[in-house]
Motif scaffolding. Structure first.
Motif, PDB file in Angstrom:
ATOM      1  N   GLU A  90       0.063   0.829  -9.547  1.00 49.52           N
ATOM      2  CA  GLU A  90      -0.955   1.350 -10.364  1.00 49.52           C
ATOM      3  C   GLU A  90      -0.615   1.791 -11.625  1.00 49.52           C
ATOM      4  O   GLU A  90      -0.965   1.566 -12.750  1.00 49.52           O
ATOM      5  N   ARG A 117       1.548   2.178  -3.572  1.00 49.69           N
ATOM      6  CA  ARG A 117       0.193   1.893  -4.164  1.00 49.69           C
ATOM      7  C   ARG A 117       0.091   2.591  -5.700  1.00 49.69           C
ATOM      8  O   ARG A 117      -0.119   2.109  -6.513  1.00 49.69           O
ATOM      9  N   ARG A 155       0.644  -1.145 -13.565  1.00 54.16           N
ATOM     10  CA  ARG A 155      -0.490  -1.745 -14.223  1.00 54.16           C
ATOM     11  C   ARG A 155      -0.907  -1.020 -15.579  1.00 54.16           C
ATOM     12  O   ARG A 155      -1.609  -1.609 -16.412  1.00 54.16           O
ATOM     13  N   ASP A 201      -3.419  -6.775 -12.821  1.00 51.42           N
ATOM     14  CA  ASP A 201      -4.895  -6.481 -12.136  1.00 51.42           C
ATOM     15  C   ASP A 201      -5.126  -7.519 -10.921  1.00 51.42           C
ATOM     16  O   ASP A 201      -5.868  -7.032 -10.191  1.00 51.42           O
ATOM     17  N   THR A 204       0.812  -1.390   0.096  1.00 48.85           N
ATOM     18  CA  THR A 204      -0.084   0.066   0.148  1.00 48.85           C
ATOM     19  C   THR A 204       0.805   1.251  -0.086  1.00 48.85           C
ATOM     20  O   THR A 204       0.242   2.228  -0.573  1.00 48.85           O
ATOM     21  N   SER A 212      -3.751  -5.827  -7.824  1.00 48.80           N
ATOM     22  CA  SER A 212      -4.601  -4.631  -7.427  1.00 48.80           C
ATOM     23  C   SER A 212      -5.811  -4.997  -6.800  1.00 48.80           C
ATOM     24  O   SER A 212      -6.197  -4.347  -5.837  1.00 48.80           O
ATOM     25  N   PRO A 219      -9.853   1.601 -11.312  1.00 43.90           N
ATOM     26  CA  PRO A 219      -8.719   0.463 -11.234  1.00 43.90           C
ATOM     27  C   PRO A 219      -9.459  -0.824 -10.871  1.00 43.90           C
ATOM     28  O   PRO A 219     -10.684  -0.769 -10.271  1.00 43.90           O
ATOM     29  N   VAL A 247      -9.449  -2.685  -8.456  1.00 42.15           N
ATOM     30  CA  VAL A 247      -9.010  -2.869  -7.191  1.00 42.15           C
ATOM     31  C   VAL A 247     -10.180  -2.844  -6.086  1.00 42.15           C
ATOM     32  O   VAL A 247     -11.300  -2.968  -6.514  1.00 42.15           O
TER      33      VAL A 247
END
Length: 227
Positions: free
Chosen positions: A159, A155, A162, A177, A152, A180, A221, A223
């Motif tokens: 992202e 994070r 990704r 993916d 985290t 996440s 996202p 997530v």
């Protein structure tokens, strides 16, 4: 990645205890993000079995990746891995790069990671860097509470990686993916940090590196997965 939030309240929850399915998910993702060597077929078989025990938002992307990898010649998969992760800064798998770029502060970030691992009684192989995503995920599987904190903290970089893999049509985007989907949804300062990184790149980015994608709008996202 630590953020100075000022007067803003952090919207992303960082205190939730890891759930029982997260360590096996992180271990599986770690295996799939390693270089596809002669033992990679075994990793794919393990991933398929593990996916049956994971929530759908985590398992589905893993199965998409394994299906692609199984129908791809091993030499082609290895070449794609090198082209993706070794030759393109925008797809860098080393998480401290997103926080510090190629600056001296990155050395401190690497040192802190090593100290975190050592405090948990966890030692790296001589050829491993502590901030490679596969290494961080493997540590998270072994020490879920501390590993969740590291993931985290990085994070925004995760992202951005990704999104870069998705833009490139890389099969490894599916693995990101899945990663996440094990983490809290992007919100507040984390979301702003992704936009800032996408627009500006890491600190002191060197001339001549591949540019980062700069989306005008940040896609929702994959997530905030199952609870």
């Amino acid at each position: 990645m630590s953020m100075n939030t000022g007067r803003k309240r952090k919207q992303t929850s960082r205190a939730a205890a890891p759930r029982p399915w997260q360590p096996p998910a992180w271990q599986t993702q770690s295996l799939l993000l390693g270089y596809p060597d002669d033992g990679f077929a075994e990793h794919l078989a393990l991933a398929r079995r593990a996916a049956g025990t994971l929530p759908d938002p985590v398992a589905g992307p893993l199965l998409r990746f394994t299906a692609h990898a199984e129908r791809t010649a091993p030499a082609d998969l290895a070449a794609a891995y090198v082209a993706t992760f070794d030759h393109r800064k925008r797809c860098c798998p080393y998480l401290t790069y997103y926080a510090h770029g190629d600056t001296r502060k990155r050395g401190m970030g690497l040192l802190k990671l090593k100290q975190t691992y050592a405090a948990a009684g966890w030692r790296l192989a001589d050829d491993e860097l502590p901030d490679h995503l596969a290494v961080v995920l493997e540590f998270a599987a072994a020490d879920p509470a501390e590993g969740a904190r590291l993931l985290t903290d990085h994070r925004a970089g995760l992202e951005l990686l990704r999104l870069a893999l998705t833009d490139d049509g890389s099969p490894w985007a599916a693995v990101l993916d899945s990663v996440s989907a094990t983490l809290p949804a992007l919100a507040g300062d984390d979301r702003e940090a992704v936009l800032r990184l996408a627009a500006q790149g890491p600190p002191e980015e060197q001339v001549g590196l591949d540019p980062y994608a700069s989306p005008v709008f940040l896609p929702d996202p994959v997530v905030g997965g199952p609870r």
